[in-house]
Motif scaffolding. Structure first.
Motif, PDB file in Angstrom:
ATOM      1  N   VAL A   1      36.237  27.480  33.239  1.00 44.27           N
ATOM      2  CA  VAL A   1      35.162  26.636  32.731  1.00 44.27           C
ATOM      3  C   VAL A   1      33.861  27.396  32.942  1.00 44.27           C
ATOM      4  O   VAL A   1      33.506  27.745  34.074  1.00 44.27           O
ATOM      5  N   ARG A   2      33.148  27.693  31.880  1.00 44.76           N
ATOM      6  CA  ARG A   2      31.949  28.523  31.977  1.00 44.76           C
ATOM      7  C   ARG A   2      30.795  27.721  32.583  1.00 44.76           C
ATOM      8  O   ARG A   2      30.333  26.727  32.011  1.00 44.76           O
ATOM      9  N   LEU A   3      30.336  28.145  33.740  1.00 46.85           N
ATOM     10  CA  LEU A   3      29.270  27.461  34.466  1.00 46.85           C
ATOM     11  C   LEU A   3      27.926  28.132  34.186  1.00 46.85           C
ATOM     12  O   LEU A   3      27.828  29.363  34.192  1.00 46.85           O
ATOM     13  N   ASN A   4      26.902  27.326  33.960  1.00 48.18           N
ATOM     14  CA  ASN A   4      25.564  27.858  33.693  1.00 48.18           C
ATOM     15  C   ASN A   4      25.586  28.915  32.609  1.00 48.18           C
ATOM     16  O   ASN A   4      24.857  29.903  32.667  1.00 48.18           O
ATOM     17  N   SER A   5      26.438  28.751  31.652  1.00 51.23           N
ATOM     18  CA  SER A   5      26.592  29.751  30.602  1.00 51.23           C
ATOM     19  C   SER A   5      25.432  29.696  29.617  1.00 51.23           C
ATOM     20  O   SER A   5      24.955  28.621  29.260  1.00 51.23           O
ATOM     21  N   ASN A   6      24.996  30.877  29.164  1.00 49.73           N
ATOM     22  CA  ASN A   6      24.011  30.926  28.092  1.00 49.73           C
ATOM     23  C   ASN A   6      24.691  30.889  26.722  1.00 49.73           C
ATOM     24  O   ASN A   6      24.030  30.929  25.687  1.00 49.73           O
ATOM     25  N   GLY A   7      26.041  30.830  26.725  1.00 52.14           N
ATOM     26  CA  GLY A   7      26.787  30.781  25.485  1.00 52.14           C
ATOM     27  C   GLY A   7      26.886  32.104  24.769  1.00 52.14           C
ATOM     28  O   GLY A   7      27.443  32.181  23.669  1.00 52.14           O
ATOM     29  N   VAL A   8      26.366  33.166  25.391  1.00 48.43           N
ATOM     30  CA  VAL A   8      26.338  34.486  24.761  1.00 48.43           C
ATOM     31  C   VAL A   8      27.138  35.505  25.559  1.00 48.43           C
ATOM     32  O   VAL A   8      27.891  36.300  24.995  1.00 48.43           O
ATOM     33  N   THR A   9      26.991  35.478  26.885  1.00 52.18           N
ATOM     34  CA  THR A   9      27.655  36.454  27.748  1.00 52.18           C
ATOM     35  C   THR A   9      28.608  35.748  28.709  1.00 52.18           C
ATOM     36  O   THR A   9      28.343  34.623  29.136  1.00 52.18           O
ATOM     37  N   ALA A  10      29.711  36.409  29.037  1.00 52.21           N
ATOM     38  CA  ALA A  10      30.703  35.813  29.936  1.00 52.21           C
ATOM     39  C   ALA A  10      31.422  36.903  30.722  1.00 52.21           C
ATOM     40  O   ALA A  10      31.501  38.065  30.301  1.00 52.21           O
ATOM     41  N   PHE A  11      31.942  36.503  31.889  1.00 53.86           N
ATOM     42  CA  PHE A  11      32.729  37.399  32.738  1.00 53.86           C
ATOM     43  C   PHE A  11      34.210  37.189  32.460  1.00 53.86           C
ATOM     44  O   PHE A  11      34.669  36.065  32.282  1.00 53.86           O
ATOM     45  N   VAL A  12      34.967  38.267  32.463  1.00 52.65           N
ATOM     46  CA  VAL A  12      36.422  38.207  32.338  1.00 52.65           C
ATOM     47  C   VAL A  12      37.023  39.053  33.450  1.00 52.65           C
ATOM     48  O   VAL A  12      36.839  40.272  33.488  1.00 52.65           O
ATOM     49  N   SER A  13      37.711  38.404  34.368  1.00 54.35           N
ATOM     50  CA  SER A  13      38.328  39.116  35.485  1.00 54.35           C
ATOM     51  C   SER A  13      39.578  39.842  35.000  1.00 54.35           C
ATOM     52  O   SER A  13      40.443  39.247  34.361  1.00 54.35           O
ATOM     53  N   ILE A  14      39.685  41.145  35.295  1.00 52.60           N
ATOM     54  CA  ILE A  14      40.845  41.928  34.855  1.00 52.60           C
ATOM     55  C   ILE A  14      41.759  42.312  36.008  1.00 52.60           C
ATOM     56  O   ILE A  14      42.886  42.758  35.784  1.00 52.60           O
ATOM     57  N   MET A  15      41.294  42.158  37.237  1.00 57.26           N
ATOM     58  CA  MET A  15      42.109  42.505  38.396  1.00 57.26           C
ATOM     59  C   MET A  15      41.525  41.858  39.636  1.00 57.26           C
ATOM     60  O   MET A  15      40.397  41.370  39.624  1.00 57.26           O
ATOM     61  N   ARG A  16      42.288  41.837  40.703  1.00 59.77           N
ATOM     62  CA  ARG A  16      41.831  41.248  41.952  1.00 59.77           C
ATOM     63  C   ARG A  16      42.156  42.187  43.100  1.00 59.77           C
ATOM     64  O   ARG A  16      43.060  43.024  43.018  1.00 59.77           O
ATOM     65  N   GLY A  17      41.412  42.026  44.186  1.00 65.39           N
ATOM     66  CA  GLY A  17      41.678  42.804  45.383  1.00 65.39           C
ATOM     67  C   GLY A  17      41.152  44.228  45.313  1.00 65.39           C
ATOM     68  O   GLY A  17      40.567  44.656  44.322  1.00 65.39           O
ATOM     69  N   CYS A  18      41.391  44.973  46.401  1.00 64.33           N
ATOM     70  CA  CYS A  18      40.906  46.349  46.488  1.00 64.33           C
ATOM     71  C   CYS A  18      41.774  47.141  47.457  1.00 64.33           C
ATOM     72  O   CYS A  18      42.075  46.664  48.552  1.00 64.33           O
ATOM     73  N   ASP A  19      42.170  48.338  47.033  1.00 60.64           N
ATOM     74  CA  ASP A  19      42.972  49.219  47.884  1.00 60.64           C
ATOM     75  C   ASP A  19      42.126  50.285  48.570  1.00 60.64           C
ATOM     76  O   ASP A  19      42.635  51.085  49.344  1.00 60.64           O
ATOM     77  N   ASN A  20      40.829  50.322  48.270  1.00 59.61           N
ATOM     78  CA  ASN A  20      39.947  51.316  48.891  1.00 59.61           C
ATOM     79  C   ASN A  20      39.451  50.780  50.233  1.00 59.61           C
ATOM     80  O   ASN A  20      38.851  49.714  50.287  1.00 59.61           O
ATOM     81  N   MET A  21      39.709  51.525  51.269  1.00 59.91           N
ATOM     82  CA  MET A  21      39.353  51.057  52.614  1.00 59.91           C
ATOM     83  C   MET A  21      38.034  51.685  53.057  1.00 59.91           C
ATOM     84  O   MET A  21      37.964  52.417  54.045  1.00 59.91           O
ATOM     85  N   CYS A  22      36.959  51.406  52.315  1.00 61.48           N
ATOM     86  CA  CYS A  22      35.640  51.889  52.727  1.00 61.48           C
ATOM     87  C   CYS A  22      35.336  51.296  54.097  1.00 61.48           C
ATOM     88  O   CYS A  22      35.511  50.096  54.317  1.00 61.48           O
ATOM     89  N   SER A  23      34.872  52.131  54.999  1.00 67.63           N
ATOM     90  CA  SER A  23      34.791  51.705  56.399  1.00 67.63           C
ATOM     91  C   SER A  23      33.754  50.602  56.632  1.00 67.63           C
ATOM     92  O   SER A  23      33.846  49.867  57.611  1.00 67.63           O
ATOM     93  N   PHE A  24      32.772  50.457  55.722  1.00 71.83           N
ATOM     94  CA  PHE A  24      31.722  49.454  55.906  1.00 71.83           C
ATOM     95  C   PHE A  24      32.047  48.118  55.249  1.00 71.83           C
ATOM     96  O   PHE A  24      31.286  47.162  55.374  1.00 71.83           O
ATOM     97  N   CYS A  25      33.176  48.026  54.533  1.00 72.47           N
ATOM     98  CA  CYS A  25      33.406  46.911  53.612  1.00 72.47           C
ATOM     99  C   CYS A  25      34.505  45.967  54.093  1.00 72.47           C
ATOM    100  O   CYS A  25      35.560  46.407  54.558  1.00 72.47           O
ATOM    101  N   VAL A  26      34.279  44.664  53.905  1.00 68.50           N
ATOM    102  CA  VAL A  26      35.252  43.644  54.306  1.00 68.50           C
ATOM    103  C   VAL A  26      36.182  43.236  53.168  1.00 68.50           C
ATOM    104  O   VAL A  26      37.154  42.513  53.385  1.00 68.50           O
ATOM    105  N   VAL A  27      35.893  43.674  51.942  1.00 70.80           N
ATOM    106  CA  VAL A  27      36.622  43.160  50.772  1.00 70.80           C
ATOM    107  C   VAL A  27      38.137  43.340  50.869  1.00 70.80           C
ATOM    108  O   VAL A  27      38.892  42.408  50.554  1.00 70.80           O
TER     109      VAL A  27
END
Length: 489
Positions: free
Chosen positions: A171-197
């Motif tokens: 459900v598009r929240l606060n949408s301007n009706g022109v631009t939208a996000f589409v998630s293509i993947m989840r998670g992260c395999d990169n273990m950058c030492s500063f990052c919690v992701v």
């Protein structure tokens, strides 16, 4: 200092590593019995997740409201990447709990990365929330809300190795009706030492490309004219039937057919082919993974925007090694050279920079400034290092750079970027650029704003133009953050 930060924050809202922002849910009245209020903090992935959450709750009897005091359920979709984000969330929770004292039937939930990291503290020690749900357990939310309404602890922070929410229409929240996000993947395999992701979002898994194309096509059919493909590291997108659909693979093998592996360059092309009038952006790229194949695909399709967010974090190889970024200064420069060679000098490049990482010397800080001079970023997101509990850096290294030194180095990075942004924007003066209109300018109803291919905000006279249109704009003036011009034939 405040003006500089404000200008830089205005520049771009498409970075996975952007400064904390807040988005509240829209007002919707379809006759459902209950009301949901949701706020999102942090990166675009959180905003996209909130749209998935809203869809799930809507299917279970909830309308949305823009006033949390009228809500039956209040969700905060949280970020843990920086300390400031967590402080902001805690302040907001205290405001919600004041209302809950007068309205005890209200259910308060914390979702996302902060929920994953602080579940026990939020639920049991501080007792300021009723529901705690991690990024992979949103399907369980209706049941967990019911559990909380019965006075029981409601928590699910299980990290999945399969969940992509591919079958859910956001459900598009606060949408301007022109631009939208589409998630293509989840998670992260990169273990950058500063990052919690990696600890809060789990391992990488790519979404079925057919579901991505279907979602993008539906958006275009609904009038949207730009999609941003989202992932913690889009360049590592990889999907094949043999890994993701065992039954389909068996059918292929019986027929003696080859199994196609779809990488990010392939996916970009598939989305670009939906329509030449659908702009395609993506975020975020990892310097170790971005390939020439992706760059050549971008060059081949005019509707793939010529803009890349390529976080460097530091310009010094030793510091990059401590950050576990798995590339060197030289490798990063090689990738920038490839971008310039294949896509030209006009391709926008932005970055993230961290000042004062553990053991960083003054000479190593200067390496960051000289890298900025070499790349000539259009804009950047800049922070001083903030140690995050649970990260590899917090476990292995001492946060030994004094705060005043961190702030001094950060200010030098900000000053450098301000000069570079102005320099890059001046190069656009005199050019005619294709701009997708996103809506009215925030400063005047008599002006419209949109973005060019390089993701820069362009302001021009409103006249009779409408959002969702493409217009050609002659750039006449600029600031560090914005281009100004007039529409030409």
């Amino acid at each position: 200092m405040e003006k500089i930060i404000q200008d830089i924050d205005i520049l771009d809202r498409n970075s996975q590593e952007a400064m904390e922002t807040v988005k509240t849910s829209k007002e919707e009245n379809t006759g459902q019995k209950k009301k949901l209020y949701i706020e999102s903090y942090g990166c675009q992935m959180n905003f996209a997740d909130s749209e998935v959450v809203t869809s799930i709750m809507k299917d279970n009897g909830y309308d949305t409201t823009s006033d949390f005091e009228t809500a039956d359920v209040v969700f905060l979709n949280t970020c843990s990447i920086r300390e400031k984000a967590e402080q902001t969330v805690r302040k907001r929770l205290s405001q919600f709990n004041k209302v809950k004292k007068e309205k005890p039937e209200m259910t308060i939930g914390v979702l996302g990365c902060m929920a994953e990291r602080l579940k026990d503290k939020l639920l049991e020690e501080e007792k300021i929330v009723d529901v705690v749900v991690g990024p992979d357990a949103y399907r369980d939310l209706p049941k967990l809300v019911e559990t909380a309404e019965d006075g029981l602890k409601a928590v699910n922070t299980f990290l999945s190795r399969e969940e992509t929410y591919a079958d859910i229409s956001p459900v598009r929240l606060n949408s301007n009706g022109v631009t939208a996000f589409v998630s293509i993947m989840r998670g992260c395999d990169n273990m950058c030492s500063f990052c919690v992701v990696p600890f809060t979002r789990g391992r990488e898994r790519s979404r079925d490309p057919h579901s991505i194309i279907n979602e993008a096509q539906e958006l275009f059919d609904q009038g949207y004219r730009e999609v941003t493909l989202l992932g913690q590291n889009v360049d590592s997108y990889k999907w094949s039937e043999d890994e993701n659909n065992k039954a389909w693979l068996e059918k292929k093998e019986k027929k003696g057919e080859e199994v196609q592996v779809i990488n990010f360059a392939n996916l970009l092309e598939m989305v670009a082919k939906i329509s030449p009038d659908l702009r395609v952006r993506f975020s975020t790229s990892h310097p170790k993974d971005i390939t020439d194949e992706v760059l050549h695909t971008m060059k081949r399709y005019e509707n793939i925007c010529k803009y890349i967010h390529l976080p460097a974090q530091s310009g010094n190889s030793r510091v990059l090694d401590m950050m576990n970024r798995t590339y060197t200064r030289e490798w990063y420069i090689n990738r920038v050279d490839a971008i310039r060679d294949i896509l030209g000098q006009e391709c926008g490049i932005s970055s993230d920079m961290i000042a004062g990482f553990c053991t960083e010397t003054e000479d190593e800080h200067q390496d960051t400034l000289t890298l900025m001079d070499y790349v000539r970023y259009d804009f950047s997101y800049m922070f001083f290092y903030s140690e995050r509990p649970g990260t590899l850096a917090a476990k292995k290294f001492e946060d030994d750079i004094p705060l005043d030194v961190k702030k001094k180095r950060l200010q030098e990075i900000i000053n450098k970027q301000q000069a570079l942004s102005l320099e890059r924007n001046k190069l656009d003066i005199g050019q005619v650029q294709r701009v997708l209109i996103e809506g009215r300018s925030k400063r005047s109803d008599e002006q419209l704003q949109g973005r060019n291919s390089a993701n820069k905000v362009v302001i021009f006279s409103r006249e009779n133009y409408q959002k969702g249109q493409y217009v050609n704009v002659l750039i006449e003036e600029c600031t560090t953050a914005t281009l100004f011009g007039k529409v030409v034939s």
